[in-house]
Design a protein around this motif. Sequence first.
Motif, short mmCIF file in Angstrom:
data_model
loop_
_atom_site.label_atom_id
_atom_site.label_comp_id
_atom_site.label_asym_id
_atom_site.label_seq_id
_atom_site.Cartn_x
_atom_site.Cartn_y
_atom_site.Cartn_z
N THR A 62 0.85 -1.19 0.00
CA THR A 62 0.00 0.00 0.00
C THR A 62 0.89 1.24 0.00
O THR A 62 2.11 1.16 0.13
N ARG A 63 0.25 2.39 -0.12
CA ARG A 63 1.04 3.61 -0.31
C ARG A 63 1.94 3.94 0.88
O ARG A 63 2.93 4.66 0.74
N ASN A 64 1.61 3.41 2.05
CA ASN A 64 2.48 3.64 3.20
C ASN A 64 3.38 2.45 3.49
O ASN A 64 4.09 2.44 4.50
N GLY A 65 3.34 1.45 2.63
CA GLY A 65 4.11 0.23 2.87
C GLY A 65 5.56 0.36 2.43
O GLY A 65 5.99 1.41 1.93
N ASP A 66 6.28 -0.71 2.61
CA ASP A 66 7.70 -0.72 2.25
C ASP A 66 7.90 -0.60 0.73
O ASP A 66 8.86 0.01 0.28
N LEU A 67 7.04 -1.24 -0.02
CA LEU A 67 7.15 -1.21 -1.48
C LEU A 67 5.78 -0.90 -2.08
O LEU A 67 5.01 -1.81 -2.39
N PRO A 68 5.46 0.37 -2.22
CA PRO A 68 4.15 0.71 -2.81
C PRO A 68 4.04 0.15 -4.23
O PRO A 68 4.93 0.39 -5.06
N VAL A 69 2.98 -0.59 -4.48
CA VAL A 69 2.76 -1.19 -5.80
C VAL A 69 1.50 -0.58 -6.41
O VAL A 69 0.44 -0.54 -5.77
N ASN A 70 1.62 -0.11 -7.62
CA ASN A 70 0.51 0.48 -8.36
C ASN A 70 -0.06 1.73 -7.68
O ASN A 70 -1.28 1.85 -7.47
N LEU A 71 0.83 2.66 -7.38
CA LEU A 71 0.39 3.94 -6.81
C LEU A 71 -0.49 4.72 -7.78
O LEU A 71 -1.24 5.61 -7.38
N SER A 72 -0.41 4.40 -9.05
CA SER A 72 -1.27 5.06 -10.04
C SER A 72 -2.71 4.59 -9.94
O SER A 72 -3.61 5.20 -10.49
N GLY A 73 -2.91 3.47 -9.25
CA GLY A 73 -4.21 2.81 -9.23
C GLY A 73 -4.19 1.49 -9.99
O GLY A 73 -5.12 0.70 -9.93
N GLY A 74 -3.08 1.30 -10.73
CA GLY A 74 -2.95 0.05 -11.48
C GLY A 74 -3.97 -0.08 -12.58
O GLY A 74 -4.79 0.82 -12.83
N LEU A 75 -3.90 -1.18 -13.27
CA LEU A 75 -4.89 -1.43 -14.32
C LEU A 75 -6.29 -1.48 -13.71
O LEU A 75 -7.27 -1.09 -14.34
N LYS A 76 -6.34 -1.97 -12.48
CA LYS A 76 -7.60 -2.18 -11.77
C LYS A 76 -8.41 -0.89 -11.65
O LYS A 76 -9.63 -0.89 -11.89
N ALA A 77 -7.78 0.21 -11.26
CA ALA A 77 -8.53 1.44 -10.98
C ALA A 77 -8.17 2.57 -11.95
O ALA A 77 -9.02 3.37 -12.32
N LYS A 78 -6.92 2.60 -12.38
CA LYS A 78 -6.54 3.61 -13.38
C LYS A 78 -7.20 3.27 -14.71
O LYS A 78 -7.55 4.15 -15.49
N GLY A 79 -7.39 1.96 -14.95
CA GLY A 79 -7.97 1.50 -16.21
C GLY A 79 -6.90 0.84 -17.08
O GLY A 79 -5.70 0.99 -16.83
N HIS A 80 -7.37 0.13 -18.12
CA HIS A 80 -6.46 -0.71 -18.92
C HIS A 80 -6.79 -0.60 -20.41
O HIS A 80 -7.34 -1.52 -21.01
N PRO A 81 -6.44 0.55 -21.01
CA PRO A 81 -6.53 0.64 -22.47
C PRO A 81 -5.35 -0.15 -23.03
O PRO A 81 -4.22 0.35 -23.05
N VAL A 82 -5.60 -1.36 -23.44
CA VAL A 82 -4.58 -2.41 -23.54
C VAL A 82 -3.26 -1.94 -24.13
O VAL A 82 -2.21 -2.05 -23.50
N GLY A 83 -3.31 -1.44 -25.35
CA GLY A 83 -2.06 -1.04 -26.01
C GLY A 83 -1.37 0.13 -25.36
O GLY A 83 -0.19 0.38 -25.61
N ALA A 84 -2.06 0.88 -24.54
CA ALA A 84 -1.47 2.06 -23.90
C ALA A 84 -0.85 1.74 -22.54
O ALA A 84 -0.10 2.56 -21.99
N THR A 85 -1.15 0.57 -21.99
CA THR A 85 -0.82 0.31 -20.59
C THR A 85 0.68 0.29 -20.30
O THR A 85 1.13 0.87 -19.31
N GLY A 86 1.47 -0.38 -21.12
CA GLY A 86 2.90 -0.48 -20.83
C GLY A 86 3.57 0.89 -20.75
O GLY A 86 4.37 1.15 -19.84
#
Lengths: 388, 388
Positions: free
Chosen positions: B316-340
């Motif tokens: 999480t954002r306060n954890g040792d290794l924040p993962v997907n601070l952007s929200g990730g594909l899950k919440a930021k969204g996943h326009p497939v070809g744009a994701t990388g």
Amino acid sequence: MSKVRIAGTGLTRFGRFPDRTGRDLFAEAGLAALDEASVEPGDVEHLYFGNFMGELAEHQGHMGPQMAEAVGVRAPATRYESACASSGVAVREAVRTVRTGEADVVLVGGAERMTNMGTAGATEGLSIAADDLYEIRAGMTFPAAYALMARAYFEEFGGSAEDLAHVAVKNHEHALPNEHAQFRSSITVEEALDAPRIADPLGLYDSCPITDGASAVVLVSDDYAERAGLDAPVAVTGTGQGGDNLALQDREYFARSPATADAAEEAYADAGIGPDDVDVAEVHDCFTIAEVLAVEALGFYDPGEGIGAARRGETTRNGDLPVNLSGGLKAKGHPVGATGVAQVVSLARLLSGTHPRASDAGDPRVGLAHNAGGTVASATVHVLEVVA
Amino acid sequence: MSKVRIAGTGLTRFGRFPDRTGRDLFAEAGLAALDEASVEPGDVEHLYFGNFMGELAEHQGHMGPQMAEAVGVRAPATRYESACASSGVAVREAVRTVRTGEADVVLVGGAERMTNMGTAGATEGLSIAADDLYEIRAGMTFPAAYALMARAYFEEFGGSAEDLAHVAVKNHEHALPNEHAQFRSSITVEEALDAPRIADPLGLYDSCPITDGASAVVLVSDDYAERAGLDAPVAVTGTGQGGDNLALQDREYFARSPATADAAEEAYADAGIGPDDVDVAEVHDCFTIAEVLAVEALGFYDPGEGIGAARRGETTRNGDLPVNLSGGLKAKGHPVGATGVAQVVSLARLLSGTHPRASDAGDPRVGLAHNAGGTVASATVHVLEVVA
């Protein structure tokens, strides 16, 4: 930088095989190339794969890993899509990888399944290489686009349907001994001119066919070739890529191919040669006019001079610069995603003396492959040389 | 070899924009990146572009030249298709080009138009990232494939739907201040568990949405950055790519991602770092279980330990290794070809302090982007570092 040697080549027969999947076609070509190279699938470090419209023809994307698995390769595998230049671009990336020392052994290939779509379906599918909004919805097909280019050429430089017919006659004649070719029958200028018009001034014999097929090449580094004791005398010594606006309406000229000219300039500089050094060329003749535009943009002819090259016998098998000794897209066939690599296969065989037209080319030392996408919005050029 | 600096970044808002074409979306992102970099379109030497299913969504292939034209670039332009890893692969090729000195300025981006297909149409379209013959025709969809992977994981290592719910809750919470994100609303573990099941054990909140959007990054050489006086403190210092068999049936394990592990190993070695050096990561969480598999394959967790990472607050954002601070594909969204490329944009902004979650990450110096295609038959990993 390492030299990039061609260690093995593979081709399916090109033709109508509507029951064969892209995977099946590529397995044949890929395994043939590995076998000829005496390379085990486990030694391949990357697969570079060209395919244009698997989504429409086979309901299949993400073909990189699928094709790797089909030939027993477990390595990164990337699919390239640049319309009809898809596997030309794949060759380019493969060359870069070996050259920079990132890999010693890579496999590059392409495949396209088309005839299962039917002629109308394939023509419609091919249209997505043009601009959907500005061209396809206006009713433009590729024969129509190249007909516009031919008309523009005739208007600017002169030339006639008869000149174009000579290109078709030449390429049909070249294909006669090629066991991989889709068409192995001679045609005459009269037959070409009498054939049904597809999009005036282009007739049936000005157009390449709809084709199923696959192609593959194994590229290795100098070091690997030496260690493995491979006999690999042909190297890719130059690579270039050019781009242009997608839609014809956004081009300054219809009768020029700046993307090809840019790719050629880069490839010649990369190889340290010029157009006069080329002994034999495979160019992208999806339509007869395309060969004319290509030989000019590649620097073999000045603008306006390419139209008469086949008629004058300069690009025929006994001419100064034989063009499309394989039969070209016109007679060998054009399985879109396989074409760029198939050109490299043909040249490698011509330069190493194993092609049925090798003796026609004299003792060629330098070959050039030109692959184009759409109305030449994408183009790649590769120079092959006998280096040992 | 030159360092590869990120000179500019661009993103559209991610969400439902069914009336916007891929061209329109990419023009926005690409021009924003060029503007931020103070680079003129005429200075761009190559466009690397990722798109997955334009053929199905927009009746458009050959998008490289189309997208180049959309941002005023007249240069070689290549489209990459590796399913959901399409623009991750494009980044890799772009990095190689700058690193080897072949170009000083390149643009890399991606776009996907999806919501115009409807949910069923998009789900069907996405399926072509799997094996048509062995998976799709058997009725497999991607939620089903990842549900199989989750079940295999639970069976081998333990874990529960509640563990997965914590991943979704975390990524929704991370997205709250992100103006580019598709979803900016908190959810609770209870809501996630009560949501309709899509493919048990995965529910609605375990799945990323269908999204329209585009992304772009300008990469420049050290030399260019110095000559142009650019402030570009973040560099791409490591790149890696891995591959696996396409169909799940042909894998040894469902609960491992060797393609990700291979890509990570290569990227870490390239950057001269290890997983412990990473301060912040954007990983490919198309489903919650995918984030779990990713943090293990990337070496952040041993097999079986990743499942509890979000629940324990370590990612999480306060954890040792924040993962997907952007929200990730899950919440930021996943326009497939744009994701990388969007992942690279997010990390560049986190590392340079311009991302709304930058302060949550402390003072991060090293970021990792992980992009995956299909059921991780393709994967890329990139390491970004603050270098000046």
